[in-house]
Design an enzyme around this catalytic site. Structure first.
Site, PDB file in Angstrom:
ATOM      1  CE  LYS A 142      -4.309  -1.536   2.273  1.00 12.00           C
ATOM      2  NZ  LYS A 142      -5.282  -0.935   1.330  1.00 12.00           N
ATOM      3  NE  ARG A 174      -8.286   3.526   0.634  1.00  8.16           N
ATOM      4  CZ  ARG A 174      -8.686   2.380   1.163  1.00  8.16           C
ATOM      5  NH1 ARG A 174      -9.812   1.816   0.739  1.00  8.16           N
ATOM      6  NH2 ARG A 174      -7.985   1.777   2.113  1.00  8.16           N
ATOM      7  CB  SER A 185      -8.530  -4.368  -1.622  1.00 12.16           C
ATOM      8  OG  SER A 185      -9.444  -4.830  -0.634  1.00 12.16           O
ATOM      9  N   GLY A 186      -6.858  -4.321   1.382  1.00 12.08           N
ATOM     10  CA  GLY A 186      -6.623  -5.190   2.523  1.00 12.08           C
ATOM     11  C   GLY A 186      -7.703  -6.242   2.665  1.00 12.08           C
ATOM     12  CG  HIS A 187     -12.344  -5.817   3.177  1.00 15.68           C
ATOM     13  ND1 HIS A 187     -12.136  -4.873   4.142  1.00 15.68           N
ATOM     14  CD2 HIS A 187     -13.553  -6.379   3.459  1.00 15.68           C
ATOM     15  CE1 HIS A 187     -13.183  -4.850   4.967  1.00 15.68           C
ATOM     16  NE2 HIS A 187     -14.042  -5.769   4.582  1.00 15.68           N
ATOM     17  NE  ARG A 237     -13.518  -2.617   1.741  1.00 14.77           N
ATOM     18  CZ  ARG A 237     -13.938  -2.155   2.907  1.00 14.77           C
ATOM     19  NH1 ARG A 237     -15.068  -2.566   3.437  1.00 14.77           N
ATOM     20  NH2 ARG A 237     -13.239  -1.229   3.544  1.00 14.77           N
ATOM     21  CG  HIS A 244     -10.655  -0.762  -2.073  1.00 17.43           C
ATOM     22  ND1 HIS A 244      -9.297  -0.525  -2.135  1.00 17.43           N
ATOM     23  CD2 HIS A 244     -10.906  -1.166  -0.797  1.00 17.43           C
ATOM     24  CE1 HIS A 244      -8.760  -0.770  -0.960  1.00 17.43           C
ATOM     25  NE2 HIS A 244      -9.707  -1.163  -0.125  1.00 17.43           N
TER      26      HIS A 244
END
Length: 478
Positions: A286, A293, A347-349, A419, A425
């Protein structure tokens, strides 16, 4: 009683309470994934060394090297309880009385309780020592770039700061054998980037602004809104963070599969080690790529907008200076939804979900990157839609029972695209999209490929203490 499932539930409750009691002792997705990895690896190593049996029927090979052997009559249940209690108490000191209560309720009985207890404490101490040099999530010493395309705070929440800018680069691995990296996201202005911008502009827009969408941009449907919120868990009150959600899903699979304690010890260690490494490597990437964003990228798409603006009086048709997203759900609190305080790509998700759910697939012998049957006959109720929790206007959301005929693979993809439906995202933060909008996993772009690489690495290498040090350092000795 299965001690792994018992203490897993306690750990997930600690995560939930940490975002509810105001303490936030392990804040954000980075430190909460770190905490769950520490707890589950301590439980695993305590259990595996007492239980023995490193090869069949379940590989219980030790995680930490060079620990002394437990005494022959040590209780595995007592070792697990001590390891879990000690690590949880260190990580969440405000909840110590709760952990004490759960320890007394753990049903420990039989021989070897003291021996097991002492060994569990030793394992907990050694695991915590291995992680003692991990950085915090502080942004002290960090400054954001004003260049076009660089991440800056949400203009609708300009005091949010930056979560964990140094965490990924300065943390050692949990179980990976290398620092997996991604290719760069699509360049600003490229066809892939513009397609992603137009997609999130319509699919992620705030409800009150839908009437402002120009012709040719498709708005979000009711089902897409549901999907976006369903996978939320954005550090909300009574919910906690995504690693808690993915543990809940794995619990449902483990129970449906009638796992033995041996299997659960190994499975939950794999899952949470993978998410621990996902937190490290996703945040490393990241802040390397530092991509803005959608809330900034859509509003400032025209070169005349933003801190590095140049003169231009004809606004680009792909810019909307007033655009706002539906936002990460601020569940059980009043106030705005928002955009998370860290860069978009990857994306962390998507990384957490792919790492946790794919390593679960590998555990059950699934190697394909396509639909599986691991969720056949199972449904799942997200805490975002459990008929109890409320949106940021105070309205109770209905209970939604969701099935996944495509199994955990369907979950991995849906979790990633969710997201976009929140407007937080770009689609390529999860995966490169082909001409029909479906994932193109031949490209090393997005959180899903990163999570899959992490899962395969840890599973194939056997869940060993990582010797991968911080970025720009030599590998660490065991």
């Amino acid at each position: 009683m299965d001690p792994i499932l018992y203490w897993n539930e306690v750990a997930l409750e600690a995560n939930r309470v940490s975002f509810t009691n105001g303490k936030k002792e392990q804040p954000g997705p980075t430190l909460s994934s770190r905490a769950l990895a520490i707890v589950h690896l301590a439980m695993y190593d305590a259990y595996a060394r007492v239980q023995g049996n490193p090869v069949v029927p379940v590989n219980l090979s030790p995680y930490l090297p060079n620990l002394p052997s437990p005494k022959p009559n040590a209780s595995a249940n007592a070792a697990v309880a001590a390891a879990a209690h000690a690590t949880l108490s260190s990580l969440y000191p405000s909840q110590k009385s709760f952990f004490n209560l759960k320890h007394t309720q753990a049903g420990l009985e039989g021989d070897g309780l003291q021996e097991g207890h002492e060994f569990g404490l030793l394992v907990a101490q050694k695991i915590l020592e291995k992680r003692q040099d991990d950085p915090s999530a502080s942004d002290d010493g960090y400054a954001a770039s004003v260049a076009r395309g660089a991440h800056r705070p949400d203009p609708d929440n300009s005091d949010q700061g930056f979560h964990a800018p140094f965490y990924g680069a300065q943390s050692r691995g949990f179980a990976v054998t290398k620092r997996h990296e991604l290719d760069a996201p699509p360049q600003l202005g490229s066809p892939e980037y513009i397609n992603a911008l137009r997609q999130v502009r319509g699919k992620g827009i705030a409800p009150e602004l839908m009437g402002t969408l120009p012709t040719g941009i498709s708005p979000r449907t009711a089902n897409e809104t549901l999907i976006g919120i369903y996978w939320g868990y954005d550090g909300a009150v009574e919910l906690g963070t995504p690693p808690r959600l993915y543990n809940q899903i794995v619990r449902a699979v483990a129970i449906a599969q009638n796992n033995t304690v041996d299997q659960n010890a190994r499975l939950f260690a794999l899952v949470n080690a993978a998410m621990g490494d996902a937190g490290v490597l996703a945040w490393d990437q990241k802040y390397i790529h530092d991509l803005w964003r959608p809330v900034v990228g859509v509003r400032e798409n025209d070169p005349s907008l933003g801190p590095a603006a140049t003169g231009n009086n004809v606004l680009s048709r792909n810019a909307d200076p007033a655009w706002l997203p539906l936002g990460a759900p601020n569940t059980n609190s009043t106030g705005k939804n928002g955009t998370p305080p860290f860069p978009a790509y990857p994306s962390g998700h998507a990384t957490f979900g792919a790492a946790a759910l794919h390593i679960t697939r590998r555990f059950y012998g699934v190697t394909s990157r396509s639909n599986d049957t691991l969720f056949n006959g199972i449904t799942f109720v997200s805490d975002e839609f459990n008929g109890i929790n409320r949106d940021n206007q105070g309205t109770v959301r209905p209970k939604h029972v969701r099935s996944f005929p495509g199994g955990l693979w369907q979950m991995i993809i849906e979790n990633g695209i969710s997201r976009v439906f929140l407007g937080v995202h770009w689609v390529f933060d999860a995966f490169a999209a082909n001409a029909t909008g479906n994932p193109d996993l031949s490209q090393n772009i997005g959180g899903i490929p990163l999570g899959l690489q992490i899962a395969d690495d840890i599973y194939d290498s056997g869940l060993n203490l990582s010797n991968v040090g911080p970025r720009n350092s030599n590998s660490l000795p065991y």
